[in-house]
Enzyme design. Structure first.
Site, PDB file in Angstrom:
ATOM      1  N   HIS A  72      -4.432   5.835  -4.407  1.00 13.98           N
ATOM      2  CA  HIS A  72      -3.906   5.815  -3.044  1.00 13.98           C
ATOM      3  C   HIS A  72      -5.058   5.843  -2.034  1.00 13.98           C
ATOM      4  O   HIS A  72      -5.833   6.796  -1.993  1.00 13.98           O
ATOM      5  CB  HIS A  72      -2.977   7.013  -2.813  1.00 13.98           C
ATOM      6  CG  HIS A  72      -2.573   7.181  -1.381  1.00 13.98           C
ATOM      7  ND1 HIS A  72      -1.727   6.294  -0.746  1.00 13.98           N
ATOM      8  CD2 HIS A  72      -2.914   8.110  -0.452  1.00 13.98           C
ATOM      9  CE1 HIS A  72      -1.567   6.683   0.504  1.00 13.98           C
ATOM     10  NE2 HIS A  72      -2.277   7.765   0.708  1.00 13.98           N
TER      11      HIS A  72
ATOM     12  N   ASP B 131       0.825  -0.476   2.530  1.00 14.42           N
ATOM     13  CA  ASP B 131       1.699  -0.798   1.395  1.00 14.42           C
ATOM     14  C   ASP B 131       2.563  -2.027   1.668  1.00 14.42           C
ATOM     15  O   ASP B 131       2.700  -2.900   0.799  1.00 14.42           O
ATOM     16  CB  ASP B 131       2.589   0.398   1.048  1.00 14.42           C
ATOM     17  CG  ASP B 131       1.799   1.550   0.458  1.00 14.42           C
ATOM     18  OD1 ASP B 131       0.591   1.396   0.221  1.00 14.42           O
ATOM     19  OD2 ASP B 131       2.400   2.627   0.231  1.00 14.42           O
TER      20      ASP B 131
ATOM     21  N   GLU C 158      -6.793  -0.586  -2.837  1.00 15.18           N
ATOM     22  CA  GLU C 158      -6.110  -0.886  -1.581  1.00 15.18           C
ATOM     23  C   GLU C 158      -7.107  -1.214  -0.469  1.00 15.18           C
ATOM     24  O   GLU C 158      -6.887  -2.132   0.330  1.00 15.18           O
ATOM     25  CB  GLU C 158      -5.223   0.283  -1.171  1.00 15.18           C
ATOM     26  CG  GLU C 158      -3.985   0.437  -2.041  1.00 15.18           C
ATOM     27  CD  GLU C 158      -3.041   1.497  -1.535  1.00 15.18           C
ATOM     28  OE1 GLU C 158      -1.818   1.260  -1.581  1.00 15.18           O
ATOM     29  OE2 GLU C 158      -3.495   2.578  -1.108  1.00 15.18           O
TER      30      GLU C 158
ATOM     31  N   HIS D 119      -3.006   6.457   5.219  1.00 10.95           N
ATOM     32  CA  HIS D 119      -4.027   6.005   4.266  1.00 10.95           C
ATOM     33  C   HIS D 119      -5.406   6.447   4.748  1.00 10.95           C
ATOM     34  O   HIS D 119      -6.332   5.648   4.870  1.00 10.95           O
ATOM     35  CB  HIS D 119      -3.972   4.487   4.083  1.00 10.95           C
ATOM     36  CG  HIS D 119      -2.889   4.029   3.165  1.00 10.95           C
ATOM     37  ND1 HIS D 119      -1.567   4.001   3.530  1.00 10.95           N
ATOM     38  CD2 HIS D 119      -2.916   3.602   1.867  1.00 10.95           C
ATOM     39  CE1 HIS D 119      -0.822   3.560   2.511  1.00 10.95           C
ATOM     40  NE2 HIS D 119      -1.619   3.321   1.496  1.00 10.95           N
TER      41      HIS D 119
ATOM     42  N   GLU E  97       6.073   5.048  -5.368  1.00 11.28           N
ATOM     43  CA  GLU E  97       7.286   5.859  -5.481  1.00 11.28           C
ATOM     44  C   GLU E  97       8.584   5.065  -5.388  1.00 11.28           C
ATOM     45  O   GLU E  97       9.676   5.599  -5.635  1.00 11.28           O
ATOM     46  CB  GLU E  97       7.286   6.939  -4.379  1.00 11.28           C
ATOM     47  CG  GLU E  97       6.184   7.956  -4.521  1.00 11.28           C
ATOM     48  CD  GLU E  97       4.871   7.580  -3.865  1.00 11.28           C
ATOM     49  OE1 GLU E  97       4.089   8.467  -3.524  1.00 11.28           O
ATOM     50  OE2 GLU E  97       4.606   6.353  -3.711  1.00 11.28           O
TER      51      GLU E  97
ATOM     52  N   HIS F 150       4.475   0.298  -3.250  1.00  9.88           N
ATOM     53  CA  HIS F 150       4.432   1.740  -2.985  1.00  9.88           C
ATOM     54  C   HIS F 150       4.919   2.427  -4.255  1.00  9.88           C
ATOM     55  O   HIS F 150       6.070   2.263  -4.664  1.00  9.88           O
ATOM     56  CB  HIS F 150       5.340   2.065  -1.800  1.00  9.88           C
ATOM     57  CG  HIS F 150       5.470   3.514  -1.458  1.00  9.88           C
ATOM     58  ND1 HIS F 150       4.398   4.281  -1.042  1.00  9.88           N
ATOM     59  CD2 HIS F 150       6.552   4.336  -1.447  1.00  9.88           C
ATOM     60  CE1 HIS F 150       4.822   5.509  -0.799  1.00  9.88           C
ATOM     61  NE2 HIS F 150       6.126   5.564  -1.051  1.00  9.88           N
TER      62      HIS F 150
ATOM     63  N   GLU G 282       2.911   4.708   5.576  1.00 11.80           N
ATOM     64  CA  GLU G 282       2.321   5.890   4.943  1.00 11.80           C
ATOM     65  C   GLU G 282       0.860   6.028   5.357  1.00 11.80           C
ATOM     66  O   GLU G 282       0.136   5.037   5.440  1.00 11.80           O
ATOM     67  CB  GLU G 282       2.421   5.714   3.423  1.00 11.80           C
ATOM     68  CG  GLU G 282       1.879   6.844   2.594  1.00 11.80           C
ATOM     69  CD  GLU G 282       1.957   6.519   1.101  1.00 11.80           C
ATOM     70  OE1 GLU G 282       2.420   7.369   0.338  1.00 11.80           O
ATOM     71  OE2 GLU G 282       1.543   5.403   0.707  1.00 11.80           O
TER      72      GLU G 282
END
Length: 266
Positions: free
Chosen positions: A182, A44, A187, A35, A127, A125, A33
């Site tokens: 996010h 992630d 992170e 970033h 989701e 992650h 994904e």
């Protein structure tokens, strides 16, 4: 061969011996994904593998439980606009819910057949959670149908083990919530700790990193309206990130995850 908690770095006989010692097997689940412009797209999956490794090593050091970290699931469910920027953004390469459920089921069932009876799904992650939950349940159902009824599976997301005191310390100007973190401070700080060569803080462009933290509607809409996502793809600003904050986040989360795992399995 070096000592390791990572299954993919072990020979099969060492793996077999650890399972005979009733090892806890971690299954990290991440995503590929975007970033922003300041971090690699493997965040992630890479962070979850690293956090699972640190937790497994802590268990081993305490001498209470053996720990093994399986190879991670490197792809995740569709990035959502309100927690990952959205699956319309370039680089974000996603799975359908059904595919992730089946991956989780098949991987865990194989681990059960190998002899594992204590399994921890560690999610990285936002989701993914409900889909790996379903995969875990289907694996248990398949195991029971084949006469294996002594398996226990724990599911967790590592950020949920950062306590309120630590959040207040690291976010003195206010905390927007994990969904908007996010590519933000958490992170980025953990990446600066574990994978500094995959972070470029100089790439945080002032013109690109605007509209942060993101102000998004409290609903979803399809097709995605691209303009709702900030231009960087991040949902909060990573500028206050540091390796030192990464150390604090790792240590607190690992300590609390170890306690949770011992509560269920020790």
């Amino acid at each position: 061969m070096k000592k390791t908690v990572y299954m993919e770095e072990m020979d099969a006989f060492t793996y077999r011996d650890k399972l005979k010692k009733d090892a806890v097997v971690f299954v990290p689940v991440g995503a590929l994904e975007q970033h922003g412009s300041h971090m690699a797209m493997c965040v992630d999956a890479s962070l979850t593998k690293a956090m699972a490794g640190a937790t497994a090593e802590a268990l081993v050091e305490e001498g209470v439980l053996e720990g093994i970290v399986s190879a991670p699931i490197n792809y995740g469910y569709r990035s959502q606009q309100r927690s990952g920027g959205g699956f319309h953004l370039s680089g974000t390469t996603s799975l359908s819910g059904q595919t992730l459920i089946m991956l989780a089921r098949d991987i865990v069932y194989n681990i059960i057949v190998h002899g594992a009876r204590k399994i921890v799904f560690m999610n990285g992650h936002y989701e993914n959670y409900q889909f790996i939950f379903e995969g875990a349940e289907l694996a248990l159902e398949k195991a029971r149908a084949n006469g294996i009824d002594d398996v226990k599976i724990q599911l967790l997301s590592y950020w949920d083990f950062v306590d309120d005191q630590t959040i207040a310390q690291l976010y003195p100007d206010g905390f927007t919530g994990w969904d908007l973190e996010h590519a933000g401070v958490m992170e980025t700080s953990l990446m600066l700790l574990f994978y500094p060569d995959l972070v470029d803080m100089d790439a945080i462009d002032g013109e690109l990193y605007t509209g942060l933290p993101a102000e998004l509607p409290n609903y979803d809409v399809l097709p995605i309206i691209a303009e709702y996502t900030p231009p960087s793809g991040c949902l909060s600003h990573p500028g206050a990130s540091s390796r030192e904050k990464g150390v604090i986040l790792r240590d607190v989360a690992v300590k609390n995850m170890v306690e949770a795992i011992k509560r269920e399995f020790a």
